[in-house]
Write an enzyme that holds these catalytic residues in place. Structure first.
Site, short mmCIF file in Angstrom:
data_model
loop_
_atom_site.label_atom_id
_atom_site.label_comp_id
_atom_site.label_asym_id
_atom_site.label_seq_id
_atom_site.Cartn_x
_atom_site.Cartn_y
_atom_site.Cartn_z
CB CYS A 1 -1.19 0.23 1.27
SG CYS A 1 -0.52 0.17 3.26
C1 LIG Z 1 1.47 -4.74 2.84
S1 LIG Z 1 2.35 -6.19 3.31
C2 LIG Z 1 1.35 -7.27 3.46
C3 LIG Z 1 0.86 -7.99 4.87
C4 LIG Z 1 0.47 -9.06 4.95
N1 LIG Z 1 -0.94 -9.25 4.35
C5 LIG Z 1 -0.26 -9.44 6.24
O1 LIG Z 1 -1.02 -9.95 6.55
O2 LIG Z 1 0.80 -8.83 7.11
C6 LIG Z 1 2.75 -6.02 1.84
C7 LIG Z 1 3.63 -6.91 1.23
O3 LIG Z 1 3.94 -6.92 0.41
C8 LIG Z 1 5.05 -7.09 -0.16
N2 LIG Z 1 5.51 -7.62 -2.31
C9 LIG Z 1 5.51 -5.94 -2.39
N3 LIG Z 1 5.26 -6.25 -3.91
C10 LIG Z 1 5.56 -7.75 -4.26
C11 LIG Z 1 5.28 -8.35 -5.34
N4 LIG Z 1 5.59 -8.05 -6.52
N5 LIG Z 1 5.34 -9.62 -4.92
C12 LIG Z 1 5.58 -10.28 -3.88
N6 LIG Z 1 5.25 -10.11 -2.77
C13 LIG Z 1 5.65 -8.12 -2.61
C14 LIG Z 1 5.87 -6.73 0.82
O4 LIG Z 1 6.92 -7.25 0.19
C15 LIG Z 1 5.46 -6.38 1.96
O5 LIG Z 1 5.98 -8.12 2.42
#
Ligand SMILES: C[S@@+](CC[C@H](N)C(=O)[O-])C[C@H]1O[C@@H](n2cnc3c(N)ncnc32)[C@H](O)[C@@H]1O
Length: 364
Positions: free
Chosen positions: A91
């Site tokens: 986000c």
């Molecule tokens: C908002 S956090 C997610 C939190 C998680 N859903 C939780 O329940 O705690 C977003 C995550 O997306 C990952 N991320 C960002 N872009 C990504 C991509 N293209 N592919 C895989 N992971 C990604 C980041 O490393 C981060 O850990």
């Protein structure tokens, strides 16, 4: 399946809901491209069948509406039947706190990877979590949420979305999150689940979350107090000495004086209220209202994790630096969200009779 899984806040919530009904959780796949995130996820959910450090796009690389790619065929074959698909795409691209990249970041397109994953896997339930500002995000000229809704409807899902104040679900924080929920037509409607969330009223204040940590003696890195700069120590001492919670203009750095909308910056938290939204900046009072109610310091990682709803047994020890730990905690989704949604689905009989799975080890 958990995409953009982070350390697994949503997964933990779902595991808690399942556990309270005597079920375990069969995690078919969790994906995140950050090694720190997948390490934490593996530690806490060692029974997951696959936790992969890779971009989500490397598992779901086709366009919504197009034929499945070879990669997607392989993903579908490897994971098999999925009941619940969850994800919190990043986000930072559209957070209100990030004025520079807001709404133009290509990360916004990642939201639609969740829809493609639903198309490939055909789960009974899809849950997508995001910041409320996602409602203003556009991709190729149209709102991403609107696109997601239309695509899921075309895939024969019932779809609803809402901004949910997580405070209502027992999170000791004024965090609000946009939730998109899609269910198969033979499953309970998403509106019914949102009605249940709307009627929840399990409010908690800061004292409930961290009151017992005052004066804790510990050599756990999570309990290490942040080291403020001398000018910020003086600001915090002023708030304590004057029994104030908002720093007046003249006490702020010159560049933060004048008319500003950042009243909460340099602010002191109150015991009898929920905290403000925890971000990865919780260790600095210059990043928001993160000063401890009684002490001249910002929050520790332990306190921030508690406010985010994480139980003490949740293992963050794979984060080897202070900033990695702060990012992991600030990015996480409070588990109470997954618990509330999944409990409501279970109680509405969403999954019929389910096979029994051994309890999830993060909870054992
Ligand atoms: C908002 S956090 C997610 C939190 C998680 N859903 C939780 O329940 O705690 C977003 C995550 O997306 C990952 N991320 C960002 N872009 C990504 C991509 N293209 N592919 C895989 N992971 C990604 C980041 O490393 C981060 O850990």
């Amino acid at each position: 399946m958990d995409l953009f899984a982070g350390c697994g806040g949503i997964t933990l919530g779902i595991a808690q809901a399942a556990h309270s009904l005597g079920h375990g959780l069969d995690i078919a796949l969790a994906v995140d491209f950050a090694e720190e995130a997948t390490s934490a996820y593996r530690r806490n959910f060692p029974e997951a069948r696959a936790v992969v450090t890779a971009p989500v796009e490397s598992h779901f690389d086709g366009d919504v509406g197009a034929q499945l790619t070879l990669t997607e065929h392989r993903t579908a074959r490897d994971v098999g039947k999925i009941h619940v698909l969850v994800g919190g795409p990043p986000c930072q691209g559209h957070s209100n706190l990030n004025n520079h990249t807001r709404r133009v970041d290509s990360k916004n397109a990642l939201y639609l990877r969740m829809i493609r994953a639903a198309e490939v896997l055909n789960p009974e339930v899809v849950l997508i979590e995001n910041v409320p500002a996602v409602l203003r995000d556009r991709h190729d000229g149209r709102g991403v949420v609107e696109r997601a809704r239309d695509s899921l409807t075309a895939l024969d899902y019932q779809v609803a979305d809402q901004v949910v104040p997580l405070e209502r679900l027992g999170v000791a924080q004024t965090r609000r999150r946009h939730i998109l929920l899609a269910t198969r037509k033979d499953v309970v409607s998403p509106e019914t689940i949102f009605d249940t969330l709307e009627n929840a009223s399990s409010h908690h204040d800061l004292r409930w979350a961290i009151g017992d940590l005052v004066g804790i003696v510990s050599d756990d890195p999570r309990d290490r107090a942040p080291q403020p700069r001398a000018d910020n120590i003086a600001r915090m001492q002023w708030l304590l000495d004057n029994d104030e919670y908002d720093l007046p203009n003249e006490q702020r750095p010159v560049c933060h004086q004048g008319t500003h909308s950042y009243k909460s910056m340099y602010g002191r938290l109150r015991w009898d209220r929920p905290a403000q939204t925890i971000t990865s900046g919780f260790g600095s009072i210059g990043q928001g209202r993160f000063m401890h109610p009684d002490l001249p310091r910002a929050l520790t990682a332990h306190e921030a994790a508690r406010i985010q709803g994480f139980p003490d047994y949740f293992d963050f020890s794979s984060c080897t630096t202070r900033s990695a730990l702060a990012t992991m905690i600030g990015n996480a989704v409070p588990p109470q969200l997954g618990t509330a949604v999944l409990s409501a689905l279970f109680h509405a009989g969403a999954f019929g009779s389910m096979e029994s799975v051994q309890p999830t080890s993060a909870l054992a």
